[in-house]
Motif scaffolding. Sequence first.
Motif, PDB file in Angstrom:
ATOM      1  N   ARG A 207      -4.963   3.749 -13.711  1.00  0.00           N
ATOM      2  CA  ARG A 207      -4.195   2.815 -14.470  1.00  0.00           C
ATOM      3  C   ARG A 207      -3.695   4.398 -15.666  1.00  0.00           C
ATOM      4  N   GLY A 208      -2.531   4.654 -15.494  1.00  0.00           N
ATOM      5  CA  GLY A 208      -1.442   5.499 -16.659  1.00  0.00           C
ATOM      6  C   GLY A 208      -1.022   6.758 -15.702  1.00  0.00           C
ATOM      7  N   CYS A 209      -1.790   6.894 -14.252  1.00  0.00           N
ATOM      8  CA  CYS A 209      -1.738   8.161 -13.630  1.00  0.00           C
ATOM      9  C   CYS A 209      -0.186   7.383 -12.058  1.00  0.00           C
ATOM     10  N   GLY A 210       0.774   8.477 -12.425  1.00  0.00           N
ATOM     11  CA  GLY A 210       2.158   8.398 -12.002  1.00  0.00           C
ATOM     12  C   GLY A 210       1.950   8.648 -10.112  1.00  0.00           C
ATOM     13  N   SER A 211       1.007   9.020 -10.091  1.00  0.00           N
ATOM     14  CA  SER A 211       0.874   9.010  -8.809  1.00  0.00           C
ATOM     15  C   SER A 211      -0.898   9.215  -8.179  1.00  0.00           C
ATOM     16  N   LEU A 212      -0.546   8.372  -6.124  1.00  0.00           N
ATOM     17  CA  LEU A 212      -2.283   8.213  -6.386  1.00  0.00           C
ATOM     18  C   LEU A 212      -1.650   8.422  -4.847  1.00  0.00           C
ATOM     19  N   VAL A 213      -2.948   8.439  -3.737  1.00  0.00           N
ATOM     20  CA  VAL A 213      -2.712   8.271  -2.858  1.00  0.00           C
ATOM     21  C   VAL A 213      -4.021   7.206  -2.482  1.00  0.00           C
ATOM     22  N   HIS A 214      -3.928   6.478  -1.727  1.00  0.00           N
ATOM     23  CA  HIS A 214      -4.909   5.473  -1.476  1.00  0.00           C
ATOM     24  C   HIS A 214      -5.086   5.066   0.428  1.00  0.00           C
ATOM     25  N   LEU A 215      -6.434   5.458   0.368  1.00  0.00           N
ATOM     26  CA  LEU A 215      -7.212   5.741   1.780  1.00  0.00           C
ATOM     27  C   LEU A 215      -7.975   4.442   2.309  1.00  0.00           C
ATOM     28  N   PHE A 216      -7.782   3.383   3.191  1.00  0.00           N
ATOM     29  CA  PHE A 216      -8.857   1.880   2.906  1.00  0.00           C
ATOM     30  C   PHE A 216      -9.384   2.486   4.576  1.00  0.00           C
TER      31      PHE A 216
END
Length: 388
Positions: A207-216
């Motif tokens: 929450r609050g991050c403008g950028s992220l990568v999610h790895l499943f």
Amino acid sequence: MTTSVLARDHGITSAAAVLRTVLARGPLARDAIAQLTGLSPAGVSRQCASLAGLGLLTTRPAAQSPDRRAGRPRTELDIAADRHVVFGVHIAHHFATLAALDLRGRVLASEQVPHPGGEPERILAGTAARLREFRQHHQKGRIPVGLGVASGGWVDPDAGVLVEHSSLGWYDVPAGPILAELSGLPTRVDGHARALASAEAMFGAARGCGSLVHLFVGNVVDAAIVSGGRLYRGPGSAAGTVAHLPLGAPGTRCACGRSGCFEADAAEWAVTARAGRVSIADVVEAAGSGDPVALDVLLGRARTIGRAAALLFDVVNPEVLVVAEPGIADLPACRDAVRAEVSARSRGRVDAASRVLPTSFPGQDLLGVAAGAVQLDALYTDPHAFLA
């Protein structure tokens, strides 16, 4: 109407900016909402009244400050989490997960429906039949928002189609239209990595991050990219395909015909075979109990994931990278192994201890959250259009 800073940055409506701010920081007074969103006080009041009319916001008395003078009682706005319900279906290799969630992304109920694989229409019909019974038990007077459907592999959300799910052998399956017709609910479909990225941004550690990568990393391996507060999908929603990156052991054959693919090395079916166990849960439990073979297998998987994470940091440079994988969620040694690979291999001097995070939704709730988040992300992006 003036567009808020949050709406401008994240490509959402002003109503959504208010709703997401209350979700992230609430309960909040109207003046605090105005300050956080950049909307005028009058604009905030209009949006709050409208969202309350939709049953999405509720008011409650504000905590009284000791130095506040007597006067008109202050109220705060909060998410009306007990009025609506979102249903979800996650389609995995051996089973489907049914879930009911509130508007804060909390799983109210879930169950697994085993399936033998094979013909997708038959599996979807059986899942929809069980979903009707699930709704009867768990709707409990709440207003249904709709049905979210999540799955691994290549998913086209605009068409509601599972374009390619290699472990199931499904290609061009119109899961959205089929489940919408059979369930009678407005239905949206997306890949589970993208859905979980949205959930992390709405309800989780990102929450609050403008950028992220999610790895499943499960029986399929997928990634999702959020930049500027928005999911990046690419043409045909094919972005995030990392399954065939050449990161695995060179001698490991992949169904695609090549060797050394990330998914062929790290998928659950490969890990359980190497550990001599029935399920990934068995492997994690054995490793946690001190079984050296199980732990060694999971650490090897974690190092492979770390190599992928380092590459993604170099290419995307997100604020955080979130990994959904049970060993990393449950075992500190596996988290350390991923972070060590990122620190050693990334060219960007990544502070892996603070920027590589385990999923915020470990255990049984993970797949249910993924499915429900498909609908919740749409709701929190344009609530008026969604509930019109």
